[in-house]
Design a protein around this motif. Structure first.
Motif, PDB file in Angstrom:
ATOM      1  N   VAL A 167       0.839  -1.207   0.000  1.00 21.15           N
ATOM      2  CA  VAL A 167       0.000   0.000   0.000  1.00 21.15           C
ATOM      3  C   VAL A 167       0.871   1.252   0.000  1.00 21.15           C
ATOM      4  O   VAL A 167       0.573   2.238  -0.687  1.00 21.15           O
ATOM      5  CB  VAL A 167      -0.947  -0.024   1.209  1.00 21.15           C
ATOM      6  CG1 VAL A 167      -1.811   1.232   1.241  1.00 21.15           C
ATOM      7  CG2 VAL A 167      -1.818  -1.259   1.189  1.00 21.15           C
ATOM      8  N   LEU A 168       1.946   1.228   0.773  1.00 18.39           N
ATOM      9  CA  LEU A 168       2.854   2.374   0.797  1.00 18.39           C
ATOM     10  C   LEU A 168       3.465   2.626  -0.575  1.00 18.39           C
ATOM     11  O   LEU A 168       3.589   3.776  -1.009  1.00 18.39           O
ATOM     12  CB  LEU A 168       3.960   2.131   1.828  1.00 18.39           C
ATOM     13  CG  LEU A 168       3.672   2.533   3.271  1.00 18.39           C
ATOM     14  CD1 LEU A 168       4.820   2.119   4.176  1.00 18.39           C
ATOM     15  CD2 LEU A 168       3.418   4.018   3.395  1.00 18.39           C
ATOM     16  N   PHE A 169       3.829   1.562  -1.267  1.00 19.98           N
ATOM     17  CA  PHE A 169       4.396   1.751  -2.607  1.00 19.98           C
ATOM     18  C   PHE A 169       3.351   2.291  -3.583  1.00 19.98           C
ATOM     19  O   PHE A 169       3.661   3.147  -4.420  1.00 19.98           O
ATOM     20  CB  PHE A 169       4.964   0.425  -3.113  1.00 19.98           C
ATOM     21  CG  PHE A 169       5.539   0.511  -4.500  1.00 19.98           C
ATOM     22  CD1 PHE A 169       6.741   1.163  -4.718  1.00 19.98           C
ATOM     23  CD2 PHE A 169       4.872  -0.027  -5.585  1.00 19.98           C
ATOM     24  CE1 PHE A 169       7.269   1.258  -6.000  1.00 19.98           C
ATOM     25  CE2 PHE A 169       5.391   0.063  -6.859  1.00 19.98           C
ATOM     26  CZ  PHE A 169       6.598   0.711  -7.068  1.00 19.98           C
ATOM     27  N   SER A 170       2.124   1.793  -3.491  1.00 23.41           N
ATOM     28  CA  SER A 170       1.064   2.334  -4.347  1.00 23.41           C
ATOM     29  C   SER A 170       0.829   3.808  -4.058  1.00 23.41           C
ATOM     30  O   SER A 170       0.623   4.615  -4.981  1.00 23.41           O
ATOM     31  CB  SER A 170      -0.227   1.535  -4.133  1.00 23.41           C
ATOM     32  OG  SER A 170      -0.047   0.170  -4.463  1.00 23.41           O
ATOM     33  N   LEU A 171       0.866   4.176  -2.787  1.00 29.06           N
ATOM     34  CA  LEU A 171       0.721   5.585  -2.430  1.00 29.06           C
ATOM     35  C   LEU A 171       1.894   6.399  -2.955  1.00 29.06           C
ATOM     36  O   LEU A 171       1.719   7.522  -3.452  1.00 29.06           O
ATOM     37  CB  LEU A 171       0.619   5.705  -0.907  1.00 29.06           C
ATOM     38  CG  LEU A 171       0.522   7.119  -0.323  1.00 29.06           C
ATOM     39  CD1 LEU A 171      -0.708   7.835  -0.863  1.00 29.06           C
ATOM     40  CD2 LEU A 171       0.487   7.066   1.198  1.00 29.06           C
ATOM     41  N   TYR A 172       3.088   5.848  -2.871  1.00 27.79           N
ATOM     42  CA  TYR A 172       4.270   6.536  -3.399  1.00 27.79           C
ATOM     43  C   TYR A 172       4.138   6.773  -4.909  1.00 27.79           C
ATOM     44  O   TYR A 172       4.465   7.858  -5.411  1.00 27.79           O
ATOM     45  CB  TYR A 172       5.510   5.703  -3.085  1.00 27.79           C
ATOM     46  CG  TYR A 172       6.754   6.128  -3.812  1.00 27.79           C
ATOM     47  CD1 TYR A 172       7.427   7.292  -3.466  1.00 27.79           C
ATOM     48  CD2 TYR A 172       7.278   5.362  -4.844  1.00 27.79           C
ATOM     49  CE1 TYR A 172       8.570   7.684  -4.137  1.00 27.79           C
ATOM     50  CE2 TYR A 172       8.419   5.741  -5.516  1.00 27.79           C
ATOM     51  CZ  TYR A 172       9.064   6.903  -5.164  1.00 27.79           C
ATOM     52  OH  TYR A 172      10.196   7.296  -5.827  1.00 27.79           O
ATOM     53  N   CYS A 173       3.636   5.763  -5.622  1.00 22.48           N
ATOM     54  CA  CYS A 173       3.435   5.930  -7.068  1.00 22.48           C
ATOM     55  C   CYS A 173       2.400   7.008  -7.359  1.00 22.48           C
ATOM     56  O   CYS A 173       2.549   7.792  -8.308  1.00 22.48           O
ATOM     57  CB  CYS A 173       3.003   4.599  -7.682  1.00 22.48           C
ATOM     58  SG  CYS A 173       4.270   3.305  -7.619  1.00 22.48           S
ATOM     59  N   PHE A 174       1.341   7.071  -6.553  1.00 26.87           N
ATOM     60  CA  PHE A 174       0.317   8.094  -6.775  1.00 26.87           C
ATOM     61  C   PHE A 174       0.877   9.491  -6.528  1.00 26.87           C
ATOM     62  O   PHE A 174       0.553  10.433  -7.255  1.00 26.87           O
ATOM     63  CB  PHE A 174      -0.872   7.832  -5.859  1.00 26.87           C
ATOM     64  CG  PHE A 174      -2.019   8.791  -6.049  1.00 26.87           C
ATOM     65  CD1 PHE A 174      -2.913   8.628  -7.081  1.00 26.87           C
ATOM     66  CD2 PHE A 174      -2.174   9.873  -5.196  1.00 26.87           C
ATOM     67  CE1 PHE A 174      -3.950   9.526  -7.266  1.00 26.87           C
ATOM     68  CE2 PHE A 174      -3.217  10.772  -5.365  1.00 26.87           C
ATOM     69  CZ  PHE A 174      -4.102  10.596  -6.407  1.00 26.87           C
ATOM     70  N   THR A 175       1.714   9.634  -5.509  1.00 28.99           N
ATOM     71  CA  THR A 175       2.276  10.959  -5.212  1.00 28.99           C
ATOM     72  C   THR A 175       3.250  11.424  -6.279  1.00 28.99           C
ATOM     73  O   THR A 175       3.509  12.628  -6.390  1.00 28.99           O
ATOM     74  CB  THR A 175       2.993  10.948  -3.860  1.00 28.99           C
ATOM     75  OG1 THR A 175       4.035   9.946  -3.874  1.00 28.99           O
ATOM     76  CG2 THR A 175       2.018  10.627  -2.730  1.00 28.99           C
ATOM     77  N   LYS A 176       3.798  10.496  -7.080  1.00 26.83           N
ATOM     78  CA  LYS A 176       4.725  10.897  -8.134  1.00 26.83           C
ATOM     79  C   LYS A 176       4.013  11.623  -9.272  1.00 26.83           C
ATOM     80  O   LYS A 176       4.661  12.288 -10.076  1.00 26.83           O
ATOM     81  CB  LYS A 176       5.435   9.662  -8.702  1.00 26.83           C
ATOM     82  CG  LYS A 176       6.332   8.961  -7.705  1.00 26.83           C
ATOM     83  CD  LYS A 176       7.629   9.696  -7.475  1.00 26.83           C
ATOM     84  CE  LYS A 176       8.571   9.510  -8.613  1.00 26.83           C
ATOM     85  NZ  LYS A 176       9.894  10.110  -8.363  1.00 26.83           N
ATOM     86  N   HIS A 177       2.678  11.509  -9.329  1.00 26.26           N
ATOM     87  CA  HIS A 177       1.918  12.165 -10.397  1.00 26.26           C
ATOM     88  C   HIS A 177       1.436  13.552  -9.996  1.00 26.26           C
ATOM     89  O   HIS A 177       0.787  14.228 -10.790  1.00 26.26           O
ATOM     90  CB  HIS A 177       0.713  11.311 -10.794  1.00 26.26           C
ATOM     91  CG  HIS A 177       1.085   9.978 -11.360  1.00 26.26           C
ATOM     92  ND1 HIS A 177       1.617   9.814 -12.614  1.00 26.26           N
ATOM     93  CD2 HIS A 177       1.022   8.734 -10.825  1.00 26.26           C
ATOM     94  CE1 HIS A 177       1.855   8.536 -12.844  1.00 26.26           C
ATOM     95  NE2 HIS A 177       1.509   7.849 -11.776  1.00 26.26           N
ATOM     96  N   SER A 178       1.696  13.968  -8.779  1.00 27.90           N
ATOM     97  CA  SER A 178       1.207  15.270  -8.317  1.00 27.90           C
ATOM     98  C   SER A 178       2.164  15.785  -7.253  1.00 27.90           C
ATOM     99  O   SER A 178       3.116  15.106  -6.858  1.00 27.90           O
ATOM    100  CB  SER A 178      -0.216  15.143  -7.749  1.00 27.90           C
ATOM    101  OG  SER A 178      -0.229  14.246  -6.650  1.00 27.90           O
TER     102      SER A 178
END
Length: 1095
Positions: free
Chosen positions: A482-493
């Motif tokens: 989940v942390l990695f998925s959140l990290y990927c999402f933050t890379k777009h904004s």
């Protein structure tokens, strides 16, 4: 004390004022009026004489001065009701008794004044007036007097009667305290315990008044608490020999114990904690210096009592905060973070001390679990203080306590600390059970505040604390997906938690065992389904306050299946790219190298699986169900293969030469490539890439054996892993040169380099020449880390080309590969005439893409091609114009601004074709186009006017007439826009205004004087400002017929306009006009001289 009840029925209090009582207290302190400082310099006899004279002066005032009669009656009444002896041979106690009586008089008087006070109703005409002040309020000087009196009472009536070790001795505080210690007579009646009991009880009685209580407890709480501890808990050594001897009764001791607990509950809790710590004292001290005074250690009963009371403070609500504040504020930091707060926060010793206190279960608690259940929520609250300095202290204490508890009782810490912290992440795992009520699409599963607080707390505990305890690592491991998925999402904004997520992931990957770390990376890439990840129904969304929240996805309709598939593929691609970015920070620890070797081994497995599929039984022998299952497995297998290929390609691109950090990784790398080459040879799929890969692997081994690095015996043991593979190559590869080299390498490895053939040296030199054509081999012989990296880097480049060839060979599944991998982006700068029809068609299709970034990028690409005069783009001008105009209706700023730019660029190329249509659209009614669209068209027209420059005169008539008609539009916003555009146009026309200057002036005068909307009048005046500013000195020529009318209009606006902004615009226009006329009437003198050269 029962005898000191309020004398509410007495009539004396009605006329006795506070000033008289305070005057009496001043008289007791110093008859010379010099305050306490005059007493502090006296010695034994002088002090006793001064106290006696003060008492005599007070009695003389009572007897001789009629103004003091009411105060004397009040004092006598309170003295008669008191239960302690005021007459004593000891002067210090007589002085203390009189002071205590006057303090009681002060309290009773203040109570009566407050009761009789009737402020009356406030005057509604003056609501801002301050309310009437209560008559029992003490001024600043009066408070200072009371504080001095209290200091004397505590110094003379409390401190001298404390047994050694209880409290801080008064002789250690000031020189005056040492003098008082010597002059107090303990043999005279009443006894020392009785005196101490009387002083404490009277002070507590006086402290019942709020203002007096704050003065008492603010400075003297520690001494009073020490006295009550001694009165209530000090063990008695013997029974009284004489029944008349004054010894405290059991009821009085119980009353003292109750009073102690009452004041501990009433005062500011950090103050209570600090004073109890002082009373408890520290370890015994020893000094070899004979001049240093050694304080007595606190007695055992007092240490036990203070420990018990401190534990009770801790177990209360907000007790943890009180203990932390009490210790830190006592160390020099104020309540809100004083000047020493940063130094205190940086002192890890104090944080460790507090952590040990909080982590230790007190005896008062029923069980450790009950203690942790009550304390852990308070510890977590320490992370969330908003004040920077205080929050920094509390966060460090909380982090240290968190780690200490996890170390001492890991099971309880996991239950009451780690589970609450990680609960938001566990809630959205794919292994979690989501209730039916939370399955509704759009339901917020984790709020923005919860997620931000969770990530920040995890960062403070794990990264800042930096203690890889087993319980900490095991608790965070399930939510890494989940942390990695959140990290990927933050890379777009833009998100403040992006760096926190990255630091947490890097910390965990570095602390995990290597096998678990690689398994976690496989889960991040989607290659390991057993690793917990984000629930399929959950997704991240941007929140209103700039954070991120987790919600339930909307249901996918049949029509949106293609879009969902596209989102899935693009998401997987982004995850792979972000995983490559994350691994680029893990090269020094060797994790990136291990994961890269895993990917290479997966490529080998893929080759073996392909061979097995070719040998599988034909479809005709399978049932329909088996065929469906086989098809499903085949699709999943192909997806996995594509994912491995893409992951390997990304790693080859992102990783540097330093990916391998030891010889073991280099040998594993070579073994993986040799295995893949052997697998390709097994099913006769030899290709140029496979041959190059095999040659490079053999050369890499030859370089290591040829002297590029100094190999140890243990490293030769690692190289022996290659012997079976080299033997297989020597037996199966058709090229005799490769077979011979494989045999020679086997011999060299087996003999630990004792025997080496010429073929090994030639292969090593050939490989090094490919890497370094200049032959500078000494650069490769620095550190072991650099050596292993250099010899393998060229093979990394070879591996990248191999991955690319494998991707292109999978033609049946090519559509599953993301578009960005298959062909370059359309936004790459192209030379004129270099775009193809396919690229143009792709850009046109992307202009209708539902994704905002894709559509905007396509629009800007089309605009750039038009600006570069690309022939293929210019041929489709009508279609491009239609696309741009349709996107003007889009609500997103990124889209319609790109469309505006496109129309403006297209109009610059074909103004005679496009400008009339835009003017008609701008001039259309409400039934044709919305106001927003017309405003956007107005912006396009202004960009066209700026781009045309001097050529705008050709389109002067239609532009001016359109804007003049717009000034009469029913909508006020459109009128203001038309006037603004008119000003921009007139500013650029200069002398080409011609006869229309009268029409423009008439329009501006009418609007500025008669329009009802403020913004329209502002726009009209602003047009005049732009006109004068643009024409400058040419205004006297261009506007000579209307300049007077404009001047009158501006004066009219300045005098009569109600709007301040319009007035400001008019004033600016008048200043411009004034400057123009001054330069016209008084041109600047040019001091120049003509020099003519005669022929």
């Amino acid at each position: 004390m029962a005898a000191l009840r309020q004398t509410a029925g007495s009539g004396v209090l009605e006329t006795c004022g506070l000033e008289r009582i305070l005057e009496a207290l001043k008289l007791l302190l110093s008859p010379g009026g010099s305050g306490a400082s005059s007493l502090q310099i006296t010695k034994h006899d002088v002090l006793l004489t001064t106290l006696k004279s003060n008492l005599s002066a007070l009695e003389d005032k009572f007897l001789k001065d009629p103004h003091w009669k009411k105060l004397k009656l009040l004092r006598d009444e309170i003295a008669n009701e008191a239960e302690w002896r005021q007459d004593c041979m000891d002067v210090t106690w007589r002085f203390t008794s009189q002071t205590l009586l006057l303090l009681l008089c002060l309290k009773e008087t203040m109570i009566r004044l407050a009761v009789e006070f009737n402020p009356g109703k406030p005057n509604p005409r003056t609501p801002e007036a301050a309310p009437a002040l209560s008559p029992d309020t003490l001024s600043i000087s009066q408070q200072k007097t009371v504080q001095s009196v209290l200091q004397f009472v505590v110094t003379l009536g409390v401190c001298p009667y404390l047994v050694p070790g209880v409290g801080v001795p008064v002789s250690y505080r000031t020189e005056f305290g040492a003098v008082v210690q010597d002059v107090v007579c303990l043999d005279a009646a009443p006894s020392a315990p009785r005196r101490l009991y009387t002083s404490c009880r009277v002070l507590l009685n006086v402290a019942q008044h709020a203002s007096l209580g704050s003065l008492i407890f603010c400075r003297h709480f520690g001494d009073i608490a020490a006295g009550l501890c001694q009165l209530g808990f000090c063990p008695t050594k013997r029974k009284p020999l004489n029944p008349k001897e004054e010894v405290l009764t059991e009821d009085e001791r119980a009353l003292s114990r109750k009073a102690l607990r009452d004041i501990l509950d009433q005062v500011y809790q950090p103050l209570a904690v600090r004073e109890l710590l002082i009373l408890q004292g520290g370890p015994p001290q020893s000094y070899t210096d004979g001049k240093t005074q050694v304080m007595c250690r606190a007695p055992a009963w007092l240490r036990r009592l203070c420990g018990q009371l401190l534990s009770e403070r801790l177990m209360r609500p907000s007790g943890v905060q009180a203990v932390v504040r009490g210790i830190l504020e006592g160390a020099g930091a104020g309540a809100a973070g004083g000047s020493d707060a940063e130094a205190t926060a940086a002192d890890w010793e104090k944080c460790d001390l507090i952590a040990k206190i909080l982590a230790s279960c007190p005896q008062q608690s029923l069980s450790p679990e009950d203690y942790y259940r009550d304390i852990c929520p308070q510890i977590l609250d320490l992370f969330h203080f908003q004040d920077k300095l205080t929050g920094l202290q509390f966060q460090r204490v909380a982090t240290t306590t968190f780690i200490s508890m996890s170390r001492e009782r890991p099971q309880l810490a996991a239950k009451y600390l780690l589970q609450p912290v990680l609960a938001p992440l566990h809630r959205c795992l794919n292994t979690a059970e989501v209730s039916e009520c939370d399955m509704v699409p759009g339901t917020i599963l984790v709020t923005e505040e919860e997620l931000s607080r969770c990530i920040e707390d995890v960062y403070k505990v794990y990264v800042v604390g930096n203690e890889p305890l087993t319980v900490l690592v095991d608790s965070l491991l399930p939510v890494l997906g989940v942390l990695f998925s959140l990290y990927c999402f933050t890379k777009h904004s833009v998100s403040h938690i992006r760096s926190l997520c990255q630091e947490i992931l890097l910390w965990m990957l570095g602390k995990l065992e290597r096998k678990k770390a690689v398994t976690s990376l496989k889960g991040f890439a989607g290659l390991e389904k057993t690793v917990p990840s984000l629930h399929s129904l959950c997704h991240f969304r941007a929140a209103t306050q700039g954070g991120i929240m987790i919600t339930i996805k909307e249901a996918v309709c049949d029509e949106d299946e293609d879009e969902a598939l596209y989102q899935k593929v693009s998401s997987e691609q982004c995850q792979v790219e972000h995983l490559g970015d994350l691994l680029s920070h893990c090269q020094e620890c060797g994790l990136a190298g291990d994961f890269f070797i895993f990917c290479l081994k997966e490529l080998t497995h893929m080759a073996v699986e392909d061979e097995a599929e070719l040998k599988s039984k034909p479809f005709s022998s399978k049932s329909l169900l088996e065929l469906e299952q086989h098809q499903t497995l085949l699709v999943e297998s192909q997806e996995r293969k594509l994912l491995v290929l893409q992951l390997t390609a990304v790693l080859c691109e992102r990783m540097s030469e330093q990916i391998f950090t030891n010889i073991t990784q280099v040998v594993d790398f070579v073994a993986a490539t040799l295995q893949r080459a052997c697998a390709s040879l097994a099913h006769q799929a030899e290709s140029t890439v496979e041959s190059q890969t095999l040659s490079m692997s053999m050369g890499l081994v030859a370089v290591m054996l040829g002297g590029a690095i100094q190999l140890k015996s243990s490293e030769f043991a690692i190289l022996k892993q290659l012997l079976p593979l080299l033997e297989k190559v020597s037996n199966t590869y058709p090229d005799p040169v490769i077979q011979e080299l494989a045999v020679d390498l086997r011999i060299t490895i087996s003999t630990h380099g004792a025997f080496s053939t010429e073929a090994v040296s030639v292969a090593a030199q050939s490989t090094l020449n490919k890497k370094d054509p200049g032959g500078k081999r000494e650069e490769q012989q620095q550190t072991s880390h650099e050596r292993y990296s250099n010899v393998s880097y060229h093979h990394l480049e070879q591996q990248r080309s191999h991955c690319t060839s494998n991707q292109t060979s999978l033609t049946p599944n090519a559509p599953l590969v993301p578009q960005e991998v298959r062909e370059p982006s359309i936004t790459i700068n192209q030379k004129s005439g270099s775009i193809t029809t396919e690229q143009l068609q792709e850009a046109l299709l992307s202009a209708y893409d539902p994704q905002i970034p894709t559509r905007a990028a396509a629009l800007r690409t089309l605009s750039r091609w038009i600006e570069q005069r690309e022939p293929k783009a210019l041929e489709m001008q009508k279609k491009l114009l239609k696309i741009f105009l349709e996107n003007l209706e889009h609500e997103d700023t990124f889209i319609y601004l790109s469309a505006i730019q496109g129309v403006a660029v297209l109009s610059d190329v074909y103004p005679e074709k496009i400008l009339p249509g835009l003017l008609a659209q701008y001039d259309g009614g409400k039934d044709k186009h919305t106001l927003e669209t017309r405003m956007k068209v107005g912006e396009i027209l202004m960009r066209i006017v700026r781009a045309l420059g001097d050529m705008v005169s050709e389109y002067r008539e239609p532009l001016i007439h359109t804007f003049l008609r717009g000034a009469r539009d029913p909508d006020s916003a459109h009128r203001a826009s038309s006037l603004s555009n008119l000003g921009e146009l007139c500013q650029r026309l200069d002398f080409m205004l011609g006869s229309v200057v009268h029409e423009v002036t008439t329009c501006l005068i009418a609007v500025a004087k008669t329009d009802r909307e403020v913004q329209v009048r502002r726009a009209a005046v602003h047009v005049i400002v732009l006109l004068l500013r643009g024409l400058s000195q040419k205004a006297t020529v261009v506007l000579r017929d209307v300049l007077k009318d404009l001047y009158h209009l501006l004066k009219h606006v300045v005098r009569l306009e109600s709007d301040d902004v319009a007035k400001l615009h008019a004033q600016l226009a008048l200043e411009e006009l004034d400057e123009i006329m001054r330069n016209f009437l008084f041109p600047p003198q040019k001091l120049e001289k003509k020099i003519m050269v005669l022929p």
